[in-house]
Scaffold this active site. Structure first.
Site, PDB file in Angstrom:
ATOM      1  N   ARG A 123     -54.222  23.809 -83.529  1.00 38.05           N
ATOM      2  CA  ARG A 123     -55.156  24.948 -83.459  1.00 38.05           C
ATOM      3  C   ARG A 123     -54.771  26.068 -84.439  1.00 38.05           C
ATOM      4  NH1 ARG A 123     -56.917  21.450 -80.593  1.00 38.05           N
ATOM      5  NH2 ARG A 123     -58.106  21.707 -78.666  1.00 38.05           N
TER       6      ARG A 123
ATOM      7  N   GLU B  33     -55.876  31.058 -77.399  1.00 38.13           N
ATOM      8  CA  GLU B  33     -56.551  30.265 -78.426  1.00 38.13           C
ATOM      9  C   GLU B  33     -57.769  31.030 -78.944  1.00 38.13           C
ATOM     10  OE1 GLU B  33     -59.412  26.736 -78.552  1.00 38.13           O
ATOM     11  OE2 GLU B  33     -57.496  25.871 -77.908  1.00 38.13           O
TER      12      GLU B  33
ATOM     13  N   SER C 128     -61.148  26.086 -74.201  1.00 42.18           N
ATOM     14  CA  SER C 128     -59.787  26.454 -73.808  1.00 42.18           C
ATOM     15  C   SER C 128     -59.504  27.890 -74.226  1.00 42.18           C
ATOM     16  CB  SER C 128     -58.766  25.566 -74.501  1.00 42.18           C
ATOM     17  OG  SER C 128     -59.005  24.221 -74.213  1.00 42.18           O
TER      18      SER C 128
HETATM   19  N1  EPU Z   1     -54.613  19.910 -65.947  1.00 43.65           N
HETATM   20  C1  EPU Z   1     -54.443  20.387 -64.667  1.00 43.65           C
HETATM   21  N2  EPU Z   1     -55.355  21.278 -64.172  1.00 43.65           N
HETATM   22  C2  EPU Z   1     -56.408  21.708 -64.887  1.00 43.65           C
HETATM   23  C3  EPU Z   1     -56.582  21.214 -66.193  1.00 43.65           C
HETATM   24  C4  EPU Z   1     -55.675  20.322 -66.720  1.00 43.65           C
HETATM   25  O1  EPU Z   1     -53.493  20.030 -63.980  1.00 43.65           O
HETATM   26  O2  EPU Z   1     -57.186  22.514 -64.357  1.00 43.65           O
HETATM   27  C5  EPU Z   1     -53.629  18.950 -66.522  1.00 43.65           C
HETATM   28  C6  EPU Z   1     -53.772  17.532 -66.023  1.00 43.65           C
HETATM   29  O3  EPU Z   1     -52.476  16.999 -65.905  1.00 43.65           O
HETATM   30  C7  EPU Z   1     -54.497  16.834 -67.172  1.00 43.65           C
HETATM   31  C8  EPU Z   1     -53.909  17.554 -68.349  1.00 43.65           C
HETATM   32  O4  EPU Z   1     -53.766  18.900 -67.906  1.00 43.65           O
HETATM   33  O5  EPU Z   1     -54.195  15.476 -67.200  1.00 43.65           O
HETATM   34  C9  EPU Z   1     -54.727  17.504 -69.596  1.00 43.65           C
HETATM   35  O6  EPU Z   1     -56.030  18.007 -69.350  1.00 43.65           O
HETATM   36  P1  EPU Z   1     -57.247  17.744 -70.377  1.00 43.65           P
HETATM   37  O7  EPU Z   1     -57.302  16.319 -70.760  1.00 43.65           O
HETATM   38  O8  EPU Z   1     -58.461  18.398 -69.814  1.00 43.65           O
HETATM   39  O9  EPU Z   1     -56.779  18.473 -71.698  1.00 43.65           O
HETATM   40  P2  EPU Z   1     -56.118  19.878 -71.986  1.00 43.65           P
HETATM   41  O10 EPU Z   1     -54.766  19.664 -72.544  1.00 43.65           O
HETATM   42  O11 EPU Z   1     -56.240  20.784 -70.808  1.00 43.65           O
HETATM   43  C10 EPU Z   1     -56.888  19.902 -74.487  1.00 43.65           C
HETATM   44  C11 EPU Z   1     -57.619  20.811 -75.425  1.00 43.65           C
HETATM   45  C12 EPU Z   1     -59.127  20.716 -75.186  1.00 43.65           C
HETATM   46  C13 EPU Z   1     -59.555  19.291 -75.405  1.00 43.65           C
HETATM   47  C14 EPU Z   1     -58.772  18.412 -74.424  1.00 43.65           C
HETATM   48  C15 EPU Z   1     -59.052  16.942 -74.638  1.00 43.65           C
HETATM   49  C16 EPU Z   1     -56.076  22.621 -75.894  1.00 43.65           C
HETATM   50  C17 EPU Z   1     -55.744  24.052 -75.677  1.00 43.65           C
HETATM   51  N3  EPU Z   1     -57.158  22.180 -75.259  1.00 43.65           N
HETATM   52  O12 EPU Z   1     -57.074  20.413 -73.164  1.00 43.65           O
HETATM   53  O13 EPU Z   1     -59.757  21.503 -76.182  1.00 43.65           O
HETATM   54  O14 EPU Z   1     -60.946  19.133 -75.186  1.00 43.65           O
HETATM   55  O15 EPU Z   1     -57.341  18.591 -74.635  1.00 43.65           O
HETATM   56  O16 EPU Z   1     -58.483  16.529 -75.826  1.00 43.65           O
HETATM   57  O17 EPU Z   1     -55.384  21.928 -76.641  1.00 43.65           O
HETATM   58  C18 EPU Z   1     -60.711  23.626 -76.700  1.00 43.65           C
HETATM   59  O18 EPU Z   1     -59.840  23.737 -77.566  1.00 43.65           O
HETATM   60  O19 EPU Z   1     -61.582  24.525 -76.514  1.00 43.65           O
HETATM   61  C19 EPU Z   1     -60.723  22.448 -75.844  1.00 43.65           C
HETATM   62  C20 EPU Z   1     -61.575  22.306 -74.832  1.00 43.65           C
END
Ligand code: EPU
Length: 340
Positions: free
Chosen positions: A162, A333, A237
């Site tokens: 990012r 972010e 995010s």
């Molecule tokens: N999780 C929780 N609670 C929550 C959300 C997430 O426990 O409320 C944990 C779970 O363990 C889950 C893990 O976080 O397995 C990963 O969650 P998710 O796959 O939703 O991905 P993320 O790491 O929370 C990132 C990006 C997103 C992108 C997703 C999928 C960042 C800051 N965010 O989120 O990007 O869509 O991966 O690749 O890196 C964005 O940048 O606006 C965005 C939505």
């Protein structure tokens, strides 16, 4: 091409925050943009694209320039790849759909990301194991100080998680005009190993997915977890996932045995900020017109009528709480616009 006065920016930011721009203009060609820059040299300017990664907190006293240039062109065709030149004002997902229709691969994992093509390199958008930098060839950008157009090659953009040079060293110095992306013609190198993509494909009995299948699976996952900005204001995010050393992670694990992580290198791991925020009790918390999304704790939402400062203060409260509980600093972010 007339500069308008006292225009509400509500339709121009996906958070749906209602602030006014003292001066506002939407430009639909590069020559129009150059004209506006040359004729408004002394005035402070804020350039906006899809408005999907900003939080307005007050009225904008200067000139807001909305970049609305359109056009997708094939720039070169090779044996295995094409380079496509996309105008900054094109909607990102419309461009993904265009690529899928032409059977060009590389952007399917980036389906349904809000925002415009021109802002995609600024924060190196990423999702489901793919980042913009993986397909980025180059971009053309205009130097705000001189009006000259410069080409930035991938090696010059300092892409990171990012991050890019446009968010750091060159912040507010250039406006990206076109983004040139290298897409595959065949042998798409489909990536389905991130999280739930393969489960989603299995659910539909797809064993040998096409890029269109992968896109559809990702659209299903995203719509089930992330709020549609057309219905509930948000900027995706709000925080970045923090990266910590393996030693720090070991210590955290002693107190929080269920803490998830992803390896970044042999020294570093990434922790999902959504997990930390959920563990701290914020998931689904609503404070009247704003709150934390109930299906993904990383996303702050405006239920309608929230002030940018309400959301900003909630973000700061979350940062403080996470620091107290886990000793981890969460980085934002989203770009908070205080004033220009
Ligand atoms: N999780 C929780 N609670 C929550 C959300 C997430 O426990 O409320 C944990 C779970 O363990 C889950 C893990 O976080 O397995 C990963 O969650 P998710 O796959 O939703 O991905 P993320 O790491 O929370 C990132 C990006 C997103 C992108 C997703 C999928 C960042 C800051 N965010 O989120 O990007 O869509 O991966 O690749 O890196 C964005 O940048 O606006 C965005 C939505």
């Amino acid at each position: 091409m007339i500069i308008q006065e006292n225009i509400s920016l509500k339709p121009y930011n996906t958070f749906g925050i209602d602030v006014n721009a003292k001066y506002f203009i939407s430009v639909s060609s590069i020559s129009e943009l150059q004209h506006v820059l040359v004729n408004n040299k002394g005035i402070k300017k804020l350039i906006i694209g899809g408005g999907s990664n900003i939080l307005f907190t007050e009225d904008i006293e200067g000139l807001v320039i909305h970049l609305n240039t359109k056009g997708i062109k094939l720039r070169s065709t090779g044996d295995t790849t094409v380079v496509v030149s996309v105008a900054a004002g094109e909607n990102w997902h419309d461009f993904v759909l265009w690529s899928l229709k032409n059977d060009f691969g590389g952007v399917e994992n980036l389906s349904l990301i809000p925002g415009n093509v021109g802002t995609a390199p600024i924060q190196n958008i990423g999702a489901y194991g793919v980042e913009l930098k993986d397909i980025f060839d180059s971009c053309e950008a205009i130097d705000l100080a001189t009006g000259n157009i410069k080409t930035f090659l991938k090696s010059e953009c300092d892409f990171g998680y990012r991050e890019s040079i446009f968010k750091n060293k060159l912040k507010n110095k250039y406006i990206i005009l076109n983004v040139n992306l290298r897409l595959s013609i065949d042998n798409h190198g489909i990536k389905t190993n991130y999280g739930t993509i393969s489960n989603e494909l299995q659910k539909n009995n797809i064993t040998n997915p096409t890029i269109q299948d992968v896109s559809e699976a990702i659209i299903n996952i995203r719509t089930s977890k992330l709020p549609d900005p057309k219905l509930i204001g948000n900027s995706g995010s709000f925080f970045k996932n923090p990266v910590v050393s393996k030693e720090t992670f070991k210590l955290l694990k002693l107190n929080f045995s269920d803490i998830p992580s992803y390896e970044v290198s042999n020294k570093l791991v990434k922790i999902p900020a959504g997990w930390l925020i959920e563990k701290a009790g914020f998931k689904g918390k609503r404070f009247g017109s704003y709150g934390v999304h109930r299906k993904q704790a990383l996303v702050l939402v405006n239920y309608g009528g929230a002030k940018g400062n309400d959301i900003k203060n909630l973000a700061y409260l979350i940062q403080d709480t996470i620091l107290k509980i886990f000793r981890i600093s969460l980085e934002l972010e989203v770009n908070i616009i205080e004033t220009i």
